[in-house]
Design a protein around this motif. Structure first.
Motif, PDB file in Angstrom:
ATOM      1  N   TYR A   1      26.118 -17.094  34.516  1.00 23.60           N
ATOM      2  CA  TYR A   1      27.262 -17.185  35.415  1.00 23.60           C
ATOM      3  C   TYR A   1      28.531 -16.795  34.673  1.00 23.60           C
ATOM      4  CZ  TYR A   1      23.940 -19.734  38.214  1.00 23.60           C
ATOM      5  OH  TYR A   1      22.827 -20.076  38.942  1.00 23.60           O
ATOM      6  N   LEU A   2      29.402 -16.089  35.387  1.00 25.95           N
ATOM      7  CA  LEU A   2      30.684 -15.646  34.850  1.00 25.95           C
ATOM      8  C   LEU A   2      31.788 -16.216  35.727  1.00 25.95           C
ATOM      9  CD1 LEU A   2      32.528 -13.747  33.112  1.00 25.95           C
ATOM     10  CD2 LEU A   2      32.081 -11.988  34.862  1.00 25.95           C
ATOM     11  N   SER A   3      32.770 -16.845  35.101  1.00 24.32           N
ATOM     12  CA  SER A   3      33.928 -17.379  35.809  1.00 24.32           C
ATOM     13  C   SER A   3      35.184 -16.815  35.149  1.00 24.32           C
ATOM     14  CB  SER A   3      33.929 -18.912  35.742  1.00 24.32           C
ATOM     15  OG  SER A   3      35.042 -19.428  36.444  1.00 24.32           O
ATOM     16  N   PRO A   4      35.785 -15.779  35.742  1.00 22.16           N
ATOM     17  CA  PRO A   4      36.972 -15.165  35.150  1.00 22.16           C
ATOM     18  C   PRO A   4      38.258 -15.518  35.879  1.00 22.16           C
ATOM     19  CG  PRO A   4      36.003 -13.614  36.660  1.00 22.16           C
ATOM     20  CD  PRO A   4      35.187 -14.908  36.759  1.00 22.16           C
ATOM     21  N   VAL A   5      39.366 -15.321  35.193  1.00 18.14           N
ATOM     22  CA  VAL A   5      40.678 -15.275  35.824  1.00 18.14           C
ATOM     23  C   VAL A   5      41.055 -13.801  35.812  1.00 18.14           C
ATOM     24  CG1 VAL A   5      43.120 -15.872  35.614  1.00 18.14           C
ATOM     25  CG2 VAL A   5      41.377 -17.566  35.053  1.00 18.14           C
TER      26      VAL A   5
ATOM     27  N   PHE B   1      16.588  -5.586  32.451  1.00 18.79           N
ATOM     28  CA  PHE B   1      16.902  -6.549  31.399  1.00 18.79           C
ATOM     29  C   PHE B   1      15.636  -7.253  30.919  1.00 18.79           C
ATOM     30  CE2 PHE B   1      20.885  -5.795  33.581  1.00 18.79           C
ATOM     31  CZ  PHE B   1      21.733  -5.569  32.514  1.00 18.79           C
ATOM     32  N   ALA B   2      14.482  -6.598  31.142  1.00 16.13           N
ATOM     33  CA  ALA B   2      13.212  -7.131  30.650  1.00 16.13           C
ATOM     34  C   ALA B   2      13.290  -7.211  29.125  1.00 16.13           C
ATOM     35  CB  ALA B   2      12.053  -6.237  31.072  1.00 16.13           C
ATOM     36  N   GLY B   3      12.911  -8.343  28.582  1.00 19.36           N
ATOM     37  CA  GLY B   3      12.935  -8.534  27.138  1.00 19.36           C
ATOM     38  C   GLY B   3      14.278  -8.961  26.587  1.00 19.36           C
ATOM     39  N   VAL B   4      15.306  -9.016  27.431  1.00 20.03           N
ATOM     40  CA  VAL B   4      16.630  -9.453  26.995  1.00 20.03           C
ATOM     41  C   VAL B   4      16.705 -10.974  27.121  1.00 20.03           C
ATOM     42  CG1 VAL B   4      19.114  -9.319  27.465  1.00 20.03           C
ATOM     43  CG2 VAL B   4      17.694  -7.268  27.683  1.00 20.03           C
ATOM     44  N   THR B   5      17.055 -11.650  26.041  1.00 14.90           N
ATOM     45  CA  THR B   5      17.167 -13.111  26.084  1.00 14.90           C
ATOM     46  C   THR B   5      18.470 -13.517  26.762  1.00 14.90           C
ATOM     47  OG1 THR B   5      18.348 -13.325  23.992  1.00 14.90           O
ATOM     48  CG2 THR B   5      15.916 -13.278  23.876  1.00 14.90           C
ATOM     49  N   MET B   6      18.551 -14.778  27.117  1.00 19.12           N
ATOM     50  CA  MET B   6      19.786 -15.288  27.717  1.00 19.12           C
ATOM     51  C   MET B   6      20.961 -15.088  26.767  1.00 19.12           C
ATOM     52  SD  MET B   6      19.043 -16.422  30.719  1.00 19.12           S
ATOM     53  CE  MET B   6      20.078 -17.757  31.234  1.00 19.12           C
ATOM     54  N   ASP B   7      20.781 -15.435  25.498  1.00 21.33           N
ATOM     55  CA  ASP B   7      21.862 -15.280  24.520  1.00 21.33           C
ATOM     56  C   ASP B   7      22.277 -13.820  24.373  1.00 21.33           C
ATOM     57  OD1 ASP B   7      22.015 -17.996  24.007  1.00 21.33           O
ATOM     58  OD2 ASP B   7      20.738 -17.905  22.223  1.00 21.33           O
ATOM     59  N   GLU B   8      21.315 -12.903  24.370  1.00 23.76           N
ATOM     60  CA  GLU B   8      21.636 -11.483  24.257  1.00 23.76           C
ATOM     61  C   GLU B   8      22.435 -11.017  25.478  1.00 23.76           C
ATOM     62  OE1 GLU B   8      17.846  -9.875  21.605  1.00 23.76           O
ATOM     63  OE2 GLU B   8      17.659  -9.994  23.789  1.00 23.76           O
ATOM     64  N   PHE B   9      22.040 -11.475  26.675  1.00 26.75           N
ATOM     65  CA  PHE B   9      22.763 -11.067  27.869  1.00 26.75           C
ATOM     66  C   PHE B   9      24.176 -11.654  27.873  1.00 26.75           C
ATOM     67  CE2 PHE B   9      24.189 -11.224  32.251  1.00 26.75           C
ATOM     68  CZ  PHE B   9      24.041  -9.884  32.603  1.00 26.75           C
ATOM     69  N   VAL B  10      24.322 -12.907  27.463  1.00 25.36           N
ATOM     70  CA  VAL B  10      25.658 -13.521  27.382  1.00 25.36           C
ATOM     71  C   VAL B  10      26.539 -12.696  26.445  1.00 25.36           C
ATOM     72  CG1 VAL B  10      26.934 -15.537  26.527  1.00 25.36           C
ATOM     73  CG2 VAL B  10      24.960 -15.853  28.047  1.00 25.36           C
TER      74      VAL B  10
ATOM     75  N   MET C   1      43.226  -6.991  35.475  1.00 25.89           N
ATOM     76  CA  MET C   1      42.732  -7.285  34.134  1.00 25.89           C
ATOM     77  C   MET C   1      42.130  -8.684  34.058  1.00 25.89           C
ATOM     78  SD  MET C   1      44.729  -7.219  30.489  1.00 25.89           S
ATOM     79  CE  MET C   1      45.489  -8.817  30.558  1.00 25.89           C
ATOM     80  N   PRO C   2      40.942  -8.805  33.450  1.00 27.12           N
ATOM     81  CA  PRO C   2      40.430 -10.147  33.187  1.00 27.12           C
ATOM     82  C   PRO C   2      41.293 -10.793  32.100  1.00 27.12           C
ATOM     83  CG  PRO C   2      38.878  -8.478  32.388  1.00 27.12           C
ATOM     84  CD  PRO C   2      40.022  -7.764  33.027  1.00 27.12           C
ATOM     85  N   VAL C   3      41.952 -11.879  32.461  1.00 29.00           N
ATOM     86  CA  VAL C   3      42.873 -12.560  31.557  1.00 29.00           C
ATOM     87  C   VAL C   3      42.117 -13.540  30.673  1.00 29.00           C
ATOM     88  CG1 VAL C   3      44.897 -14.082  31.480  1.00 29.00           C
ATOM     89  CG2 VAL C   3      44.739 -12.301  33.224  1.00 29.00           C
ATOM     90  N   ALA C   4      41.153 -14.220  31.259  1.00 30.65           N
ATOM     91  CA  ALA C   4      40.330 -15.192  30.538  1.00 30.65           C
ATOM     92  C   ALA C   4      39.023 -15.344  31.306  1.00 30.65           C
ATOM     93  CB  ALA C   4      41.042 -16.542  30.438  1.00 30.65           C
ATOM     94  N   TRP C   5      37.995 -15.818  30.621  1.00 34.43           N
ATOM     95  CA  TRP C   5      36.712 -16.002  31.288  1.00 34.43           C
ATOM     96  C   TRP C   5      35.853 -16.982  30.505  1.00 34.43           C
ATOM     97  CZ3 TRP C   5      38.289 -11.462  29.030  1.00 34.43           C
ATOM     98  CH2 TRP C   5      37.633 -11.069  27.852  1.00 34.43           C
ATOM     99  N   THR C   6      34.906 -17.556  31.226  1.00 28.75           N
ATOM    100  CA  THR C   6      33.856 -18.362  30.607  1.00 28.75           C
ATOM    101  C   THR C   6      32.525 -17.839  31.121  1.00 28.75           C
ATOM    102  OG1 THR C   6      34.147 -20.041  32.325  1.00 28.75           O
ATOM    103  CG2 THR C   6      35.175 -20.484  30.203  1.00 28.75           C
ATOM    104  N   ILE C   7      31.532 -17.926  30.274  1.00 28.82           N
ATOM    105  CA  ILE C   7      30.180 -17.477  30.603  1.00 28.82           C
ATOM    106  C   ILE C   7      29.243 -18.632  30.277  1.00 28.82           C
ATOM    107  CG2 ILE C   7      28.347 -15.808  30.092  1.00 28.82           C
ATOM    108  CD1 ILE C   7      30.597 -13.897  29.099  1.00 28.82           C
ATOM    109  N   GLY C   8      28.313 -18.919  31.179  1.00 30.61           N
ATOM    110  CA  GLY C   8      27.373 -19.998  30.938  1.00 30.61           C
ATOM    111  C   GLY C   8      26.085 -19.800  31.708  1.00 30.61           C
ATOM    112  N   THR C   9      25.169 -20.720  31.496  1.00 32.79           N
ATOM    113  CA  THR C   9      23.864 -20.643  32.156  1.00 32.79           C
ATOM    114  C   THR C   9      23.744 -21.642  33.295  1.00 32.79           C
ATOM    115  OG1 THR C   9      22.936 -22.108  30.465  1.00 32.79           O
ATOM    116  CG2 THR C   9      22.683 -19.723  30.118  1.00 32.79           C
ATOM    117  N   SER C  10      24.860 -22.267  33.642  1.00 32.29           N
ATOM    118  CA  SER C  10      24.877 -23.197  34.765  1.00 32.29           C
ATOM    119  C   SER C  10      26.245 -23.124  35.439  1.00 32.29           C
ATOM    120  CB  SER C  10      24.621 -24.622  34.264  1.00 32.29           C
ATOM    121  OG  SER C  10      24.722 -25.547  35.318  1.00 32.29           O
TER     122      SER C  10
ATOM    123  N   GLY D   1      36.761 -24.140  31.915  1.00 31.26           N
ATOM    124  CA  GLY D   1      37.031 -23.499  30.628  1.00 31.26           C
ATOM    125  C   GLY D   1      38.069 -22.418  30.652  1.00 31.26           C
ATOM    126  N   MET D   2      38.162 -21.688  31.762  1.00 35.60           N
ATOM    127  CA  MET D   2      39.043 -20.519  31.742  1.00 35.60           C
ATOM    128  C   MET D   2      40.501 -20.780  32.081  1.00 35.60           C
ATOM    129  SD  MET D   2      39.127 -20.015  35.095  1.00 35.60           S
ATOM    130  CE  MET D   2      38.164 -20.284  36.528  1.00 35.60           C
TER     131      MET D   2
END
Length: 156
Positions: free
Chosen positions: A13-17, A113-122, A24-33, A41-42
């Motif tokens: 999940y992406l939550s930007p300002v 995105f086969a083979g891409v881990t969550m951390d790699e995608f983040v 322009m994206p001023v700030a953002w947070t990325i997470g798995t929930s 966070g943002m």
């Protein structure tokens, strides 16, 4: 406002300002929930970019993320005025929704995105956000959004 990216390894999940002027994206947070930490966070990161006396309006959806007590406290502590549109009508979210369409078109759709881990995608998503903010050419300006802001004296 937040958006979801579903890859074989799970959901991110992406939550930007997003700044309404320039997109322009001023700030953002990325997470798995899509939880409070993601939406909380943002705003402080975005507020750290404000100049003295600036009191922007923050446009948000009506989702639970923007009604949580902590999010409301962060908004009040930073003197942000909240604006929400009526249900089913989201012109206030137009900047974010347009941004989500661009990011999904440029980064996400028609890619495996086969083979891409969550951390790699983040990491990929965060790298894209930095590139979008600092390097992506905006046709209207003939330069990146950050370069345009520098040209106007809005950033050093």
């Amino acid at each position: 406002v937040l958006t979801e990216f579903a890859i074989p390894a799970g959901k991110v999940y992406l939550s930007p300002v997003i700044g309404r002027h320039g997109g322009m994206p001023v700030a953002w947070t990325i997470g798995t929930s899509p939880n409070a930490a993601l939406s909380n966070g943002m705003p402080p990161d975005a507020c750290s970019t404000l100049k003295d006396g600036e009191k922007p309006v923050i446009h948000s959806g009506r989702g639970r993320h923007y009604r949580w007590p902590e999010w409301i406290r962060i908004r009040k502590d930073n003197n942000l005025t909240r604006s929400m549109s009526a249900r089913g009508c989201s012109p206030d979210n137009a900047a974010a929704e347009g941004f989500f369409g661009r990011i999904k078109q440029e980064l996400f759709h028609k890619r495996s995105f086969a083979g891409v881990t969550m951390d790699e995608f983040v990491d990929m998503l965060d790298d894209y956000m930095v590139w979008y903010r600092d390097k992506r050419i905006k046709t209207e300006f003939g330069m990146s959004i950050m370069d345009r802001r520098r040209e106007l004296g809005l950033v050093a």
